[in-house]
Design an enzyme around this catalytic site. Structure first.
Site, PDB file in Angstrom:
ATOM      1  N   GLU A  80       2.283  -9.116  11.295  1.00 38.35           N
ATOM      2  CA  GLU A  80       1.787  -8.950  10.541  1.00 38.35           C
ATOM      3  C   GLU A  80       3.311  -8.838   9.672  1.00 38.35           C
ATOM      4  O   GLU A  80       3.471  -9.005   8.267  1.00 38.35           O
ATOM      5  CB  GLU A  80       0.835  -7.675  10.187  1.00 38.35           C
ATOM      6  N   ASP A 109       0.907  -1.206  -0.169  1.00 39.62           N
ATOM      7  CA  ASP A 109      -0.098  -0.153   0.172  1.00 39.62           C
ATOM      8  C   ASP A 109       1.061   1.462   0.097  1.00 39.62           C
ATOM      9  O   ASP A 109       0.313   1.506  -0.358  1.00 39.62           O
ATOM     10  CB  ASP A 109      -1.009   0.070   0.596  1.00 39.62           C
TER      11      ASP A 109
HETATM   12  C1  GLC Z   1      -3.474  -4.486   3.610  1.00 36.93           C
HETATM   13  C2  GLC Z   1      -1.965  -5.050   2.919  1.00 36.93           C
HETATM   14  C3  GLC Z   1      -2.310  -5.589   1.690  1.00 36.93           C
HETATM   15  C4  GLC Z   1      -3.073  -6.713   2.116  1.00 36.93           C
HETATM   16  C5  GLC Z   1      -4.294  -6.447   3.022  1.00 36.93           C
HETATM   17  C6  GLC Z   1      -5.089  -7.919   4.547  1.00 36.93           C
HETATM   18  O1  GLC Z   1      -3.816  -3.808   2.896  1.00 36.93           O
HETATM   19  O2  GLC Z   1      -0.866  -4.024   2.675  1.00 36.93           O
HETATM   20  O3  GLC Z   1      -1.061  -6.230   0.873  1.00 36.93           O
HETATM   21  O4  GLC Z   1      -3.700  -7.520   1.239  1.00 36.93           O
HETATM   22  O5  GLC Z   1      -3.161  -5.359   4.189  1.00 36.93           O
HETATM   23  O6  GLC Z   1      -4.233  -8.270   4.525  1.00 36.93           O
END
Ligand code: GLC
Length: 426
Positions: free
Chosen positions: A398, A156
């Site tokens: 994460e 992101d």
């Molecule tokens: C965030 C991350 C993305 C992922 C999502 C759900 O938006 O940047 O890569 O898919 O979270 O985990």
């Protein structure tokens, strides 16, 4: 396994309870890749359930929303305005790195012949129409796919995405809000910073700019062609394209195994993309970058995607050697707990901040695969050992601080658990 158990909802796995309550595209692919070792049926269902969100034009959406009260961010992302969005489920109008073919292929590797054939046959039409959609809607002259929102890159707030947004999609009112610290108001509606320290997430100003871009895309009913005619953001994203090129290879293998010939045009396009990656190489810095379709220039802000051409499998062994050496430099990717999402000497580098410094397990997994592919077995094994040690020491977070290895972001994160299983089993 308990993480994957508690994050299991209906027929799919959410990335993490509370903060990520829906089904995400590349998350489910990584989750299925890990699950295949312990529960192949559940792994299959994980991928099949992604297909319930597939659009009539072939697009696989980046989120399939769970039922429940939608917040503003969800409302803006909902793709139902588009005539091809599916009935019966609410999805986003964007996609995410196309890991699906790779996941289907890796699941197939854990099956006996007959089961594998029927699995491949069942998934093939979905994958063909998804890849055809990417070519029809996102690939232009260059042979590379464009993303129309940073969320589509999966990383992101990576520096190249943020700097592109700041250049072309940073309205005057946001400048005013930022300088008068009015952006702090956003923290009242943000889901993530209610649960996690703001220093580990995107800034509120970036979040507002992203929602504003989403509003513009929604204004074009999520029609990629219309968006790309006069884009406010359009990037040939390096990571997305490396994953797409590799997924094409998986698609070819799946079709072969299913005894099915791929459409001629698709075969031509696949060959074109393999060559096209070279257009993102910059000899002077010895790196691949993403390219802005607005300026036509490479965006020279490197991130972990700089190493993903190894995973694409289509670069020369000489280039692979140069990339593998980046992992040995302390000023770049050699931190105590590698591999940081941004090189340590980048002005963006921040060891706690989301995709601007922390180590992520999915990108480590992709880099390990790429190193193995080019024969850097020792380096691959070393990184694998470190990755498993990191999760063992800190838990299924994460992401992780690349200096001290402490976990950050959501805890009990599904792909961290699933890909650790995959690394342990391979
Ligand atoms: C965030 C991350 C993305 C992922 C999502 C759900 O938006 O940047 O890569 O898919 O979270 O985990």
């Amino acid at each position: 396994m308990s993480v994957l158990g508690s994050n299991h909802h209906a027929a799919w796995t959410v990335p993490a309870e509370g903060i990520y309550p829906h089904q995400w595209l590349w998350d489910s692919c990584f989750t299925a890749i890990g699950l295949r070792h312990i529960d192949i049926e559940r792994a299959k269902t994980e991928i099949e359930s992604l297909m319930r969100g597939q659009w009539g034009n072939g697009m696989l959406p980046h989120i399939i929303f769970s039922e429940g009260k939608a917040d503003l961010a969800q409302k803006l992302q909902e793709g139902w305005l588009h005539p091809h969005s599916p009935q019966g489920v609410i999805t986003s109008g964007l996609t995410q790195p196309p890991m699906a073919a790779e996941a289907v292929y890796r699941l197939g590797q854990r099956m006996k012949l007959v089961e594998r054939h029927s699995w491949h046959k069942k998934m093939l039409p979905h994958l063909i129409s998804y890849h055809q959609w990417i070519y029809a809607e996102r690939v232009g002259e260059s042979g590379l796919a464009a993303v129309i929102h940073p969320y589509e890159s999966g990383m992101d707030n990576a520096p190249h995405l943020v700097s592109e947004i700041r250049r072309y999609n940073w309205p005057w009112w946001l400048k005013v809000m930022e300088s008068s610290r009015l952006t702090l108001l956003a923290s009242y509606v943000r889901r993530d910073t209610k649960r996690l320290p703001p220093g580990q997430r995107m800034s509120s100003a970036e979040g507002i700019a992203y929602l504003n871009l989403m509003r513009r895309i929604r204004g074009k009913t999520f029609d990629s062609q219309a968006v790309l005619k006069r884009p406010h953001f359009a990037v040939e994203d390096l990571g997305f394209n490396c994953i797409f090129i590799r997924a094409n290879e998986a698609l070819v293998e799946i079709a072969k195994d299913a005894g099915h010939e791929l459409p001629e045009k698709l075969v031509e396009n696949i060959a074109r993309s393999k060559k096209a990656l070279d257009g993102l190489w910059n000899e002077e810095s010895g790196l691949y970058f993403s390219r802005s379709l607005i300026s036509g220039q490479l965006i020279k802000e490197p991130n972990i995607a700089a190493l993903l051409p190894l995973y694409s499998g289509v670069i020369s062994s000489e280039r692979a050697l140069r990339l593998s050496e980046l992992l040995k430099k302390r000023s770049l990717f050699k931190t105590s707990w590698p591999v940081p999402s941004v090189p340590a000497d980048s002005p963006f580098f921040n060891p706690q901040k989301y995709w601007q410094g922390p180590t992520w397990i999915n990108t480590n997994w992709l880099v390990i695969d790429g190193l193995n592919r080019y024969g850097y077995t020792e380096e691959a094994n070393e990184l694998k050992k470190k990755t498993i040690e990191l999760v063992d020491k800190s838990g299924f977070y994460e992401y992780f601080n690349p200096h001290n290895g402490l976990g950050a972001g959501a805890s009990n994160f599904s792909w961290t658990a699933a890909l650790t299983i995959d690394l342990l089993k391979n």
